[in-house]
Motif scaffolding. Structure first.
Motif, mmCIF file in Angstrom:
data_model
loop_
_atom_site.group_PDB
_atom_site.id
_atom_site.type_symbol
_atom_site.label_atom_id
_atom_site.label_comp_id
_atom_site.label_asym_id
_atom_site.label_seq_id
_atom_site.Cartn_x
_atom_site.Cartn_y
_atom_site.Cartn_z
ATOM 1 N N GLU A 22 -5.014 -14.168 15.982
ATOM 2 C CA GLU A 22 -5.572 -15.255 16.492
ATOM 3 C C GLU A 22 -5.413 -16.193 16.224
ATOM 4 O OE1 GLU A 22 -6.908 -13.599 19.391
ATOM 5 O OE2 GLU A 22 -7.576 -10.833 18.635
ATOM 6 N N ASP A 23 -4.905 -16.787 15.633
ATOM 7 C CA ASP A 23 -4.426 -17.755 15.192
ATOM 8 C C ASP A 23 -3.385 -18.941 16.165
ATOM 9 O OD1 ASP A 23 -6.537 -18.698 13.993
ATOM 10 O OD2 ASP A 23 -5.367 -18.812 11.753
ATOM 11 N N VAL A 24 -2.173 -17.721 16.642
ATOM 12 C CA VAL A 24 -1.020 -18.036 17.380
ATOM 13 C C VAL A 24 -2.085 -18.311 18.951
ATOM 14 C CG1 VAL A 24 -0.298 -15.928 17.517
ATOM 15 C CG2 VAL A 24 1.302 -17.390 17.661
ATOM 16 N N LEU A 25 -2.724 -17.909 19.475
ATOM 17 C CA LEU A 25 -3.148 -17.321 20.730
ATOM 18 C C LEU A 25 -2.502 -18.886 21.449
ATOM 19 C CD1 LEU A 25 -5.747 -15.629 21.248
ATOM 20 C CD2 LEU A 25 -3.869 -15.478 22.266
ATOM 21 N N PRO A 26 -2.931 -20.594 21.102
ATOM 22 C CA PRO A 26 -2.852 -20.956 21.384
ATOM 23 C C PRO A 26 -1.229 -22.122 21.947
ATOM 24 C CG PRO A 26 -4.660 -21.833 20.176
ATOM 25 C CD PRO A 26 -3.818 -20.665 19.754
ATOM 26 N N THR A 27 -0.694 -21.920 20.720
ATOM 27 C CA THR A 27 0.894 -21.860 20.991
ATOM 28 C C THR A 27 1.412 -20.831 21.838
ATOM 29 O OG1 THR A 27 1.883 -22.583 19.229
ATOM 30 C CG2 THR A 27 2.940 -21.928 20.109
ATOM 31 N N TYR A 28 0.993 -18.979 22.092
ATOM 32 C CA TYR A 28 1.435 -18.376 23.043
ATOM 33 C C TYR A 28 1.248 -18.381 24.326
ATOM 34 C CZ TYR A 28 2.227 -13.916 23.890
ATOM 35 O OH TYR A 28 1.965 -12.001 24.969
ATOM 36 N N ARG A 29 0.114 -19.067 24.147
ATOM 37 C CA ARG A 29 -0.811 -19.475 25.892
ATOM 38 C C ARG A 29 0.842 -20.314 26.442
ATOM 39 N NH1 ARG A 29 -5.319 -20.332 24.343
ATOM 40 N NH2 ARG A 29 -5.887 -18.824 24.661
ATOM 41 N N HIS A 30 0.460 -21.630 25.390
ATOM 42 C CA HIS A 30 1.152 -22.865 26.314
ATOM 43 C C HIS A 30 2.496 -21.868 26.809
ATOM 44 C CE1 HIS A 30 3.741 -26.057 26.193
ATOM 45 N NE2 HIS A 30 4.445 -25.520 25.790
ATOM 46 N N LEU A 31 3.313 -20.910 26.182
ATOM 47 C CA LEU A 31 4.817 -20.496 26.665
ATOM 48 C C LEU A 31 4.456 -20.414 27.860
ATOM 49 C CD1 LEU A 31 6.176 -19.747 22.719
ATOM 50 C CD2 LEU A 31 6.813 -21.692 24.448
ATOM 51 N N CYS A 32 3.148 -18.968 27.633
ATOM 52 C CA CYS A 32 3.316 -18.069 28.507
ATOM 53 C C CYS A 32 2.753 -18.844 30.468
ATOM 54 C CB CYS A 32 1.880 -17.014 28.485
ATOM 55 S SG CYS A 32 1.857 -15.987 26.375
ATOM 56 N N GLN A 33 1.874 -19.791 29.651
ATOM 57 C CA GLN A 33 1.856 -20.590 30.771
ATOM 58 C C GLN A 33 3.347 -21.547 31.574
ATOM 59 O OE1 GLN A 33 -1.624 -23.441 29.588
ATOM 60 N NE2 GLN A 33 -2.938 -21.677 29.674
ATOM 61 N N GLN A 34 4.313 -21.952 30.656
ATOM 62 C CA GLN A 34 4.952 -22.458 31.247
ATOM 63 C C GLN A 34 6.172 -21.517 32.035
ATOM 64 O OE1 GLN A 34 5.539 -26.043 30.668
ATOM 65 N NE2 GLN A 34 3.385 -25.436 30.148
ATOM 66 N N ILE A 35 6.046 -20.325 31.809
ATOM 67 C CA ILE A 35 6.780 -19.385 31.975
ATOM 68 C C ILE A 35 6.411 -18.934 33.021
ATOM 69 C CG2 ILE A 35 7.670 -16.573 31.664
ATOM 70 C CD1 ILE A 35 8.237 -17.067 28.906
ATOM 71 N N ASP A 36 4.678 -18.796 33.647
ATOM 72 C CA ASP A 36 3.692 -18.162 34.550
ATOM 73 C C ASP A 36 3.904 -19.639 35.894
ATOM 74 O OD1 ASP A 36 1.862 -17.028 35.949
ATOM 75 O OD2 ASP A 36 0.104 -18.583 35.380
ATOM 76 N N GLN A 37 4.107 -20.776 35.379
ATOM 77 C CA GLN A 37 4.403 -21.987 36.374
ATOM 78 C C GLN A 37 6.562 -21.537 36.587
ATOM 79 O OE1 GLN A 37 3.781 -25.701 34.483
ATOM 80 N NE2 GLN A 37 1.922 -24.578 34.310
ATOM 81 N N HIS A 38 7.055 -21.133 36.293
ATOM 82 C CA HIS A 38 8.131 -21.430 36.620
ATOM 83 C C HIS A 38 8.726 -20.095 37.042
ATOM 84 C CE1 HIS A 38 11.024 -23.741 34.660
ATOM 85 N NE2 HIS A 38 9.936 -23.940 33.492
ATOM 86 N N ALA A 39 7.808 -19.079 37.166
ATOM 87 C CA ALA A 39 7.821 -17.784 37.669
ATOM 88 C C ALA A 39 7.292 -18.015 39.483
ATOM 89 C CB ALA A 39 6.741 -16.975 37.582
ATOM 90 N N GLY A 40 6.471 -19.285 39.443
ATOM 91 C CA GLY A 40 6.033 -19.199 41.150
ATOM 92 C C GLY A 40 4.489 -19.096 41.532
ATOM 93 N N LYS A 41 4.059 -18.677 40.225
ATOM 94 C CA LYS A 41 1.804 -18.602 40.382
ATOM 95 C C LYS A 41 2.105 -19.931 41.276
ATOM 96 C CE LYS A 41 -1.940 -16.706 38.655
ATOM 97 N NZ LYS A 41 -2.352 -15.590 37.920
ATOM 98 N N ARG A 42 1.912 -21.039 40.689
ATOM 99 C CA ARG A 42 1.473 -22.303 40.247
ATOM 100 C C ARG A 42 2.612 -23.049 41.783
ATOM 101 N NH1 ARG A 42 -0.435 -20.914 35.387
ATOM 102 N NH2 ARG A 42 -2.260 -20.784 34.922
#
Length: 285
Positions: A186-206
């Motif tokens: 679970e300690d990997v979550l902040p790093t994992y979440r950061h990368l997912c958020q960047q990809i999500d922004q590229h996908a056009g959700k935001r």
């Protein structure tokens, strides 16, 4: 500068036996001079400073199997703190700085946390987006390699934590029947979440995209793929990782696959290798 170098020469010569200073104190004193050289704006001094950083990583006097409790005194933190703005350096110097960070993350005594890993990834991403589209990718390639190694090294650290926790659990008769300690991942979550958020922004959700540079999405996809490939299958039992995957990453990948490549990653030559989106989906299966 000359006074600093003279003091450092005397300091390093005095590091003998029980009189040795803790590695983080020795690094801090040496990095003071190297920082001045890196920020000097003189190419020759910058080159010499980078060589000094590289030699520091090879010298056992600056390494320790146990770092200070103060995160600001960790090796990689100290290295990042002395770096000048990347835009002030030549491309050759930028590549060498990436090599220094890459070597630091490859050390067996490397210590890191999520904040430090995200800091490295962010710096590498900035370097990737400094390279003009269609220009030489020497810097971008070095930055991508460093970011991928940072997340792989962090995953390896979590593997060691898991094996240690599992060994302690098996040694305790009262805990022998407990489920394996997968919660350490679970300690990997902040790093994992950061990368997912960047990809999500590229996908056009935001509406706001983190970068319009063609290499930006490729960078985050490749870094996340490196992280997922380094994590063991047992991480699938971590509720937080699963939730982040299905609520944000998977929809983002589906949107990216359903969008024209030219709109998302820029016009690129035809290639036979599967795109990073497909590789990421395969890594999730």
């Amino acid at each position: 500068m000359e006074d600093l170098l003279s003091q450092l020469a005397h300091l390093t010569e005095s590091q003998q036996g029980l009189l040795r200073d803790p590695p983080w104190e020795l690094r801090a004193r040496c990095l003071e001079a190297l920082r001045a050289a890196l920020h000097s704006g003189t190419n020759k001094l910058v080159t010499l400073a980078i060589q000094g950083l590289q030699k520091m990583l090879r010298d056992d006097r600056f390494a320790s199997p146990f770092e200070s409790d103060d995160e600001s005194l960790w090796l990689t933190t100290q290295l990042l703190d002395v770096l000048p703005p990347m835009t002030s350096l030549t491309e050759e110097a930028q590549v060498e700085i990436m090599r220094v960070l890459l070597n630091a993350t490859c050390q067996s005594s490397w210590v890191a946390n999520n904040a430090l890993v995200v800091r490295i990834v962010t710096l590498c991403h900035q370097l990737c987006t400094l390279t003009p589209a269609g220009g030489p990718d020497m810097v971008a390639t070095a930055a991508q390699a460093t970011a991928c190694q940072a997340v792989r090294g962090f995953a390896a650290m979590l593997d060691e934590d898991y094996e240690s926790a599992l060994s302690e659990q098996q040694d305790s008769a009262s805990r022998a029947e407990e489920a394996p300690p997968v919660q350490v991942y679970e300690d990997v979550l902040p790093t994992y979440r950061h990368l997912c958020q960047q990809i999500d922004q590229h996908a056009g959700k935001r509406p706001a995209s983190p970068s319009g540079h063609p290499a930006s999405l490729q960078f985050h996809l490749s870094t996340l793929l490196a992280l997922l490939s380094a994590l063991p299958v047992r991480v699938q039992r971590c509720a937080g990782v699963l939730e982040q995957t299905w609520r944000q990453l998977t929809p983002a990948l589906v949107r990216l696959l359903g969008s024209p490549t030219s709109e998302r990653v820029g016009a690129v030559p035809a290639r036979r290798d599967p795109p990073p989106c497909v590789l990421l989906i395969l890594a999730l299966i």
